[in-house]
Every structure is written in structure tokens, then in C-alpha cells.
Design an enzyme around this catalytic site. Structure first.
Site, mmCIF file in Angstrom:
data_model
loop_
_atom_site.group_PDB
_atom_site.id
_atom_site.type_symbol
_atom_site.label_atom_id
_atom_site.label_comp_id
_atom_site.label_asym_id
_atom_site.label_seq_id
_atom_site.Cartn_x
_atom_site.Cartn_y
_atom_site.Cartn_z
ATOM 1 N N TYR A 96 -9.873 -26.339 52.099
ATOM 2 C CA TYR A 96 -10.509 -26.784 51.108
ATOM 3 C C TYR A 96 -10.827 -28.559 51.003
ATOM 4 O O TYR A 96 -11.846 -29.005 50.769
ATOM 5 C CB TYR A 96 -10.090 -26.519 49.718
ATOM 6 C CG TYR A 96 -11.225 -26.700 48.411
ATOM 7 C CD1 TYR A 96 -12.053 -25.734 48.390
ATOM 8 C CD2 TYR A 96 -10.895 -27.869 47.483
ATOM 9 C CE1 TYR A 96 -13.061 -25.959 47.347
ATOM 10 C CE2 TYR A 96 -11.796 -28.150 46.576
ATOM 11 C CZ TYR A 96 -12.885 -27.040 46.398
ATOM 12 O OH TYR A 96 -13.820 -27.012 45.348
ATOM 13 N N GLU A 97 -9.886 -29.081 51.772
ATOM 14 C CA GLU A 97 -9.784 -30.567 51.839
ATOM 15 C C GLU A 97 -10.557 -31.000 53.074
ATOM 16 O O GLU A 97 -10.864 -32.058 53.303
ATOM 17 C CB GLU A 97 -8.415 -30.998 51.913
ATOM 18 C CG GLU A 97 -7.652 -31.105 50.661
ATOM 19 C CD GLU A 97 -7.356 -29.630 50.347
ATOM 20 O OE1 GLU A 97 -7.358 -29.193 48.983
ATOM 21 O OE2 GLU A 97 -6.810 -28.787 51.020
ATOM 22 N N HIS A 146 -9.838 -16.391 45.056
ATOM 23 C CA HIS A 146 -9.683 -17.699 45.494
ATOM 24 C C HIS A 146 -10.253 -17.704 46.973
ATOM 25 O O HIS A 146 -10.864 -18.778 47.462
ATOM 26 C CB HIS A 146 -7.990 -17.582 45.771
ATOM 27 C CG HIS A 146 -7.742 -19.205 46.252
ATOM 28 N ND1 HIS A 146 -7.187 -19.250 47.641
ATOM 29 C CD2 HIS A 146 -7.551 -20.402 45.670
ATOM 30 C CE1 HIS A 146 -6.833 -20.603 47.496
ATOM 31 N NE2 HIS A 146 -7.064 -21.220 46.537
#
Length: 156
Positions: A58-59, A89
Site C-alpha cells: 500500500y505504501e 483487505h
């Protein structure tokens, strides 16, 4: 008819490889494949490769964006693994990473190769990190180099 197609050799290219630490037991193989392809096939010098580690997939988009904005790199390779679990998720992380990385490439005009595995299970991820299905990290690195060369031809 004129045909433009990027080659794989880019000995002077500066390439950033951004990898998620989460699922490192798989991602380390993706990095090995990417770096090997950059050096062996692309002839990229070791000093022209920068490895950046982020916490998770996600980063990736934010780090990729900063690297693209720095104008120091001809291409960026984004690597990670998102494995489906029992909750939603997976969709949030995989979708966020994919969309974010794609936007960076379009907005910055820096080729960003997507080497994030999105799999149903660990076995599929392992297969794509250097066993049965090849190494998707190596494939992403070659995509990045091909795009560097193709964009140079388009701009010539």
C-alpha cells in the site's frame, strides 16, 4: 512503415527498485530477479540501481511518486506481494497499489513497471517469484528498460 519498439539494453539507465517488506520471503526473490535482469540483460551498472524498501504494498505508490518527482531515475520497478485472505483487505491493498502506481507513471512520464503479485494463495506467489511461472520481478525490470528505450525513440 516506421515501427518503434524498445530494446532491453540500457547500460546508462538509472533505475529505482521499490519493494515492500511485507511478504519479504517472496519479495526478496522478486528483487533478486529484477536486479539480475537489470544487470545481466539490461547491462545496467550496479551504481545506477537504487533499492528502496517500504513497509507494504500500500505504501509503494507514495515512494514511487517521490522517486519519479526527483527526476533522478529513468525508470522505476515496483515490487510486492498481496495474498488474498478472508477479508476485503486484499481488494483495498491490491487496488490501492495498482491504481496509485499507474497514476504515478501517467502523471510523471517516468516508466513505472508493475511487479506486484496479487495472488489467491502463497503457492501462487511462490510460483511467480522464480519457480514454475518465472520471476515476475525480472519481467517487470525488463518492461521498465524496454519502456525507457521506447520513450527515447518516441522523443527522438
Amino acid at each position: 512503415m516506421k515501427v518503434l519498439e524498445g530494446g532491453l539494453a540500457a547500460p546508462n539507465a538509472k533505475v529505482a527498485v521499490v519493494v515492500a517488506r511485507f511478504n519479504s520471503f517472496i519479495n526478496d526473490s522478486l528483487v533478486e530477479g529484477a536486479v539480475d535482469a537489470l544487470k545481466r540483460i539490461g547491462q545496467v551498472k550496479d551504481e545506477n540501481i537504487t533499492l528502496v524498501r517500504v513497509p507494504g504494498a500500500y505504501e509503494l505508490p507514495l515512494a514511487v511518486r517521490r522517486l519519479a518527482d526527483s527526476k533522478k531515475y529513468d525508470a522505476i520497478v515496483a515490487l510486492g506481494t498481496v495474498i488474498r485472505g478472508g477479508t476485503a483487505h486484499f481488494e483495498y491493498v491490491a487496488g490501492g497499489a495498482s491504481n496509485g502506481i499507474g497514476h504515478v507513471s501517467l502523471e510523471s512520464n517516468v516508466p513505472v513497471a508493475f511487479g506486484v503479485l496479487t495472488t489467491e494463495n502463497i503457492e501462487q506467489a511462490i510460483d511467480r517469484a522464480g519457480t514454475k511461472s518465472g520471476n515476475k520481478g525480472a519481467e517487470a525490470a525488463l518492461v521498465a528498460l524496454e519502456m525507457v528505450n521506447l520513450l527515447a525513440q518516441i522523443n527522438a
